[in-house]
Design an enzyme around this catalytic site. Sequence first.
Site, PDB file in Angstrom:
ATOM      1  N   GLU A 269     -20.526 -53.045  36.600  1.00  9.37           N
ATOM      2  CA  GLU A 269     -21.958 -53.283  36.773  1.00  9.37           C
ATOM      3  C   GLU A 269     -22.481 -53.699  35.409  1.00  9.37           C
ATOM      4  O   GLU A 269     -22.579 -52.892  34.484  1.00  9.37           O
ATOM      5  CB  GLU A 269     -22.636 -52.013  37.285  1.00  9.37           C
ATOM      6  CG  GLU A 269     -24.008 -52.277  37.890  1.00  9.37           C
ATOM      7  CD  GLU A 269     -25.127 -52.151  36.885  1.00  9.37           C
ATOM      8  OE1 GLU A 269     -25.629 -53.215  36.461  1.00  9.37           O
ATOM      9  OE2 GLU A 269     -25.494 -51.026  36.513  1.00  9.37           O
TER      10      GLU A 269
ATOM     11  N   CYS B  54     -30.777 -52.944  33.096  1.00  8.50           N
ATOM     12  CA  CYS B  54     -30.033 -54.145  33.481  1.00  8.50           C
ATOM     13  C   CYS B  54     -30.802 -55.015  34.457  1.00  8.50           C
ATOM     14  O   CYS B  54     -30.635 -56.231  34.475  1.00  8.50           O
ATOM     15  CB  CYS B  54     -28.671 -53.755  34.061  1.00  8.50           C
ATOM     16  SG  CYS B  54     -28.775 -52.620  35.457  1.00  8.50           S
TER      17      CYS B  54
END
Length: 513
Positions: free
Chosen positions: A262, A296
Amino acid sequence: MSHKNPPIAEWRMLIDGELVPSSSGAVFENINPATDEVIGVTADGTREDFLRAIESSRRAFDTTSWSTDRAFRAKCIRQLQTALQRHAEEIRPLLSAEVGTPIWLTRDTLFDVPVARLSHYADLAENYQFDDELEDVDFRGVVSKRRIRYEPMGVVAGIIPWNGPWGSGLSKVGPALASGSVIILKPSPDAPWMGTIVGKLIAEETDIPAGVVNVVTAKDNYAGEVLTSDPRVDMVAFTGSAPNGSRVAEVGAKTLKRMLLELGGKSAWVVLESADVTEQAALAAKTICANAGQGCVARSRLLLPRARYEEGIAAAKAAMDAITVGDPQNPNNFMGPLNSKHHRERVLGYIERAKGDGNRLVRGGKIPEGLEVGCFIEPTLFADVKPDDTIAQEEIFGPVLAVIPYDSEEEALEIANNSIYGLSAQVAAATNEEAYEFAKKIRTGTVSINNGTWMAMDVPFGGFKQSGIGRQYGRQGFEEYLEIKVLGMPSGEKSGTLAWGEVEASDKVGKAA
């Protein structure tokens, strides 16, 4: 040996069921980014410590009933959840102190939500269909029954970032344990206490067996590469930047491990001309300042129609002007510091680069007055950013919003997709239908439409392109931690079709004649 850490802030590692110091005896300091003060220490693990953890995990998976006792796994996950909830008010200020997270966010996505999700993984341990039947198949006269078994991956290495350690960490611990796998946690040296607190609570308040969870901390970010290279580790679950993810994949490729990565993002917030530009620009400016832009999925590119461009910039500036910056443990402050001096210098470097590229600095761009101590930076707004400029392409990971004008929806779509990343996006329009039609064309793993949310336990979260490999959460995310085994066995029936043996006998008879 003892250290003056806050009571819940465990400094030792969890290896093979015991809380232990580093084999070298070394520790490293944990620094509060809001005050520059040392708030405690953590064991500085060695290669030998990582190898001990791998051996312990391997033994726990290969020789105990953990991988097959679903009810026990569910019980243990619930015990961990209960322990974390019991100590939540002790953990909350430590999370704020070591990361710089505003205290209000600990009651949301950065602590309470990931802890609550553990019950979902306990339910999966009990209720997921680990065994399934396929239809019978007739192959050369033999009718066979076939079954699919979903089996635990084995030894998982969970490598955790500093910006959201509890969310990232528990999103690896939960599914790994629910699947019947075991896990070695390697927290970031910039936020190590998530891992050590979990280790402490596992050792003292759960029945999780020795070796099922190991926690190894180290000052050197690369000390954990032994986890990605050792053949006894079956899977790496990593959250972090794209360059670091690439390094993890490169090292792990030598043993062909399963990779769940991720990674970063450079998400676009697209405001279509029919939308309320003022409202959306203000919301985008406020959102980029949550956790100081250290997320993110942060929508760091704001795309505005040129006809209403200056109107949107003014609204974004006004929203940033209203952001309160300061001590993250003060609930009246919306934004705290960046996580470290090193990271603040990195963000300031991007700001200087943006100025050099001719981007218009509307506000911010420096250390706030009166907040010279710590790692604070002003909410920063740039206008007149071109789609290929550095701050429109690279992940800054700070409270920096780049505003880009567009002249048509076709151009807006081209700009939104002009990125090596594809993690998330946001689209605003007068109607959901208009925004949905545009959102379908964006190459990202998630899209919010008109301020709606996609994030929940049933969502397979992840990205396109260099934003990662695989998915977290949802059924698909859980299945990342499972291997698939297919078994076929004769049913005892024959279909009348010529079988292998009959073919061979027939050939022999024909040749003899």
